[in-house]
Design a protein around this motif. Structure first.
Motif, PDB file in Angstrom:
ATOM      1  N   LEU A   1      -9.507  -4.731  -0.535  1.00  0.00           N
ATOM      2  CA  LEU A   1      -9.567  -5.915  -1.230  1.00  0.00           C
ATOM      3  C   LEU A   1     -10.173  -6.102  -2.162  1.00  0.00           C
ATOM      4  CD1 LEU A   1      -7.119  -8.184  -1.525  1.00  0.00           C
ATOM      5  CD2 LEU A   1      -9.107  -9.787   0.020  1.00  0.00           C
ATOM      6  N   GLY A   2     -11.545  -5.710  -1.644  1.00  0.00           N
ATOM      7  CA  GLY A   2     -12.736  -5.499  -2.992  1.00  0.00           C
ATOM      8  C   GLY A   2     -12.211  -4.983  -3.774  1.00  0.00           C
ATOM      9  N   GLU A   3     -11.631  -3.924  -4.156  1.00  0.00           N
ATOM     10  CA  GLU A   3     -11.456  -3.125  -4.682  1.00  0.00           C
ATOM     11  C   GLU A   3     -10.864  -3.743  -6.609  1.00  0.00           C
ATOM     12  OE1 GLU A   3     -10.599   0.475  -4.358  1.00  0.00           O
ATOM     13  OE2 GLU A   3     -11.465   0.453  -2.225  1.00  0.00           O
ATOM     14  N   PHE A   4     -10.019  -4.853  -5.936  1.00  0.00           N
ATOM     15  CA  PHE A   4      -9.304  -5.084  -7.256  1.00  0.00           C
ATOM     16  C   PHE A   4      -9.907  -6.617  -8.411  1.00  0.00           C
ATOM     17  CE2 PHE A   4      -6.979  -2.609  -4.487  1.00  0.00           C
ATOM     18  CZ  PHE A   4      -6.538  -2.393  -5.182  1.00  0.00           C
TER      19      PHE A   4
ATOM     20  N   ALA B   1      -2.976  -7.158 -10.399  1.00  0.00           N
ATOM     21  CA  ALA B   1      -3.275  -5.191 -10.580  1.00  0.00           C
ATOM     22  C   ALA B   1      -2.835  -4.678  -8.853  1.00  0.00           C
ATOM     23  CB  ALA B   1      -4.379  -5.173 -10.545  1.00  0.00           C
ATOM     24  N   LEU B   2      -3.364  -6.299  -8.466  1.00  0.00           N
ATOM     25  CA  LEU B   2      -3.381  -5.704  -6.661  1.00  0.00           C
ATOM     26  C   LEU B   2      -1.736  -6.304  -6.097  1.00  0.00           C
ATOM     27  CD1 LEU B   2      -5.469  -7.351  -4.217  1.00  0.00           C
ATOM     28  CD2 LEU B   2      -3.331  -7.910  -3.833  1.00  0.00           C
TER      29      LEU B   2
ATOM     30  N   LEU C   1      -0.347  -3.717  -4.209  1.00  0.00           N
ATOM     31  CA  LEU C   1       0.745  -3.875  -2.297  1.00  0.00           C
ATOM     32  C   LEU C   1       1.842  -4.077  -2.558  1.00  0.00           C
ATOM     33  CD1 LEU C   1      -0.500  -7.092  -0.460  1.00  0.00           C
ATOM     34  CD2 LEU C   1       1.824  -6.465  -0.829  1.00  0.00           C
ATOM     35  N   TYR C   2       2.336  -4.355  -3.328  1.00  0.00           N
ATOM     36  CA  TYR C   2       4.106  -3.467  -4.165  1.00  0.00           C
ATOM     37  C   TYR C   2       4.321  -2.097  -3.445  1.00  0.00           C
ATOM     38  CZ  TYR C   2       5.636  -7.851  -5.762  1.00  0.00           C
ATOM     39  OH  TYR C   2       6.163  -9.643  -6.485  1.00  0.00           O
TER      40      TYR C   2
ATOM     41  N   ALA D   1       5.336  -1.470  -9.955  1.00  0.00           N
ATOM     42  CA  ALA D   1       4.731  -0.678  -8.568  1.00  0.00           C
ATOM     43  C   ALA D   1       5.171   0.559  -8.233  1.00  0.00           C
ATOM     44  CB  ALA D   1       5.497  -1.772  -7.352  1.00  0.00           C
ATOM     45  N   LEU D   2       6.072   1.316  -8.760  1.00  0.00           N
ATOM     46  CA  LEU D   2       6.799   2.335  -8.161  1.00  0.00           C
ATOM     47  C   LEU D   2       5.928   3.522  -9.545  1.00  0.00           C
ATOM     48  CD1 LEU D   2      10.436   1.814  -7.622  1.00  0.00           C
ATOM     49  CD2 LEU D   2       8.588   1.972  -5.844  1.00  0.00           C
ATOM     50  N   GLY D   3       5.311   3.479 -10.078  1.00  0.00           N
ATOM     51  CA  GLY D   3       4.773   4.174 -11.426  1.00  0.00           C
ATOM     52  C   GLY D   3       6.089   5.127 -11.754  1.00  0.00           C
TER      53      GLY D   3
END
Lengths: 211, 280
Positions: free
Chosen positions: A82-85, A90-91, A95-96, A176-178
């Protein structure tokens, strides 16, 4: 719940964007001159996204015996990273993606081992306070939904679930899916057709009655 | 606005609420997740020691299902447990070493949103015992997560390398408790602080000082009401108080705990600690 709109789906229809983050949305903008807010706490993310993770696991075909572990897995990853966001958007997108990936692998693992949803309506029909009739009806609905969604191939199923059930925009799903937005839009059209066909097929098979 | 036809729309509307979690689902999975986080927080220093101490004896009281991740999670580190046998609060571990469940998912899900989807699937390993693990087997001298190689364009590579450096730091000297170590951790989150308090209470119980455990938990409670592991702390305090023979008060607390939380996975531990007669 505050709603934001995205540019819309492939038909230009505005769709709700990342609805699960809406309660946090007002904090996205920092007052002028102040540093932007940091990422949400784990507790906030968990509270906001737990239901999404749970129901999406189910809708992506994860059998009940695997759902607990799959949802737990999602939030273990969230807690660790979590701390990387720096931004909530973006988070959320990330997460999706985690939910989808975990669901797909859990489902495949269950398939390999022959693990499926329990037959017991009391177990399957989740709702705790309903009476026996309601529970049986609900269990049948769960089974039918699983069959209909199970008729979609994996790629279509993911797009369909996120677009229809979670009301994500094509753009959000693509992120989300890239995937490419056009690819997702095309897949969604095909998924809707497949869904309609599956509903008609199962309706005929099961003598399903609307309302 | 959906583009579904009438039949599809009707079916959709009739089924859209069927997969919502219940309160029971929320409580159950929350307990499991927090327990797993607690265990993961203990992984760097405490887990190895705890694994050696409790391997084979800890059954996860939070009701871990023998499901898909059962092998990975149980095999890694789990459950804030109140072990009736010892009457101690344990950061329990199951089989295996301090691997990190979910590393495989991270490897896939960690790529930049918006880039092409990762083509490599998480390494889902079938285990000889029938379980499976998302994370690859821990490499010698490192965790599974450490074995993952940051890919080009991975925005998390820098932060992750920092996290790895932290997690791979040498363990503290033996005389430093896991609780003390956790308590000193900078910028600890609320959960981390709570875990540290639970761990400190565990250390006190292990040292045969249940009154100290009660004191630690009371001190935490005084300044952190309504936090994430409240149920676990309550159970731990009751068990510690029963051990400390604070008889009437602890029994009343235990009764209240069991009454207010009839479905708590910790209920059995509370009963065992406070109401079952001990052997000679």
């Amino acid at each position: 719940m505050t709603e934001t709109t995205s540019p819309g789906n492939e038909h230009g229809t505005p769709m709700r964007s990342t609805p699960l983050l809406d309660p946090l949305a007002p904090r996205r903008r920092a007052p002028v001159g102040e540093a932007p807010p940091g990422p949400p706490s784990f507790e906030e993310v968990y509270a906001e996204h737990f239901d999404f993770a749970f129901r999406t696991m189910r809708r992506l075909g994860v059998p009940l015996p695997y759902v607990d572990d799959a949802v737990q897995e999602v939030f273990l990853v969230v807690h660790r990273r979590l701390g990387e966001f720096e931004g909530r958007a973006a988070l959320t997108t990330w997460l999706y993606r985690i939910v989808v990936r975990v669901a797909q692998h859990a489902r495949r693992s269950a398939l390999r081992k022959g693990i499926a949803d329990p037959e017991d309506p009391d177990t399957l029909a989740i709702a705790e306070a309903d009476g026996p009739h309601e529970r049986a009806t609900r269990a049948e609905g769960v089974r039918l939904l699983q069959r209909v969604l199970g008729d979609l191939d994996d790629d279509k199923r993911v797009v369909f679930v996120l677009a229809e059930y979670e009301e994500l925009s094509v753009r959000d799903i693509a992120a989300a899916l890239g995937e490419n937005v056009n690819t997702v839009a095309s897949r969604l059209r095909a998924a809707r057709q497949s869904f309609e066909q599956a509903v008609a097929r199962h309706r005929a098979l099961d003598q399903w009655r609307t309302r | 606005m959906s583009e579904l036809g009438p039949d599809g729309r009707t079916f959709f509307e009739a089924t859209r609420r069927l997969d919502e979690p219940t309160e029971g689902d929320r409580r159950r999975i929350r307990a499991k997740t927090l327990a797993a986080i607690a265990a993961a927080g203990a992984s760097s220093a405490v887990a190895t020691r705890a694994a050696a101490t409790i391997a084979g004896q800890a059954s996860a009281p939070t009701g871990l299902s023998a499901g898909w991740l059962g092998g990975a999670i149980k095999g890694a580190l789990l459950a804030v447990a109140v072990l009736a046998g010892e009457g101690a609060i344990e950061i329990a571990t199951g089989r295996g070493g301090p691997g990190r469940a979910g590393a495989g998912v991270e490897a896939v899900a960690g790529s930049t949103p918006g880039t092409a989807a990762a083509t490599t699937a998480p390494a889902l390993h079938e285990r000889p015992d029938g379980g499976s693990a998302l994370s690859p087997p821990p490499a010698a001298g490192g965790t599974a997560a450490e074995a993952t190689v940051p890919r080009e364009g991975d925005p998390f590579a820098h932060a992750r390398s920092g996290a790895r450096a932290a997690s791979s730091a040498p363990p503290p000297p033996p005389e430093v408790s896991g609780a003390a170590e956790a308590a000193r951790a900078p910028a600890a989150s609320g959960i981390d602080e709570e875990i540290a308090a639970l761990r400190e209470a565990q250390e006190a119980l292990r040292a045969g000082k249940p009154a100290d455990a009660v004191r630690v938990l009371d001190h935490y409670q005084a300044s952190h009401a309504g936090t994430a592991l409240e149920e676990e702390r309550s159970a731990a305090r009751i068990v510690a108080a029963c051990q400390a023979s604070v008889a009437s008060r602890s029994t009343a607390d235990a009764e209240r705990f069991l009454r207010e939380r009839p479905d708590s996975p910790l209920g059995e531990r509370v009963r065992a600690a406070c109401f079952e007669k001990r052997g000679p």
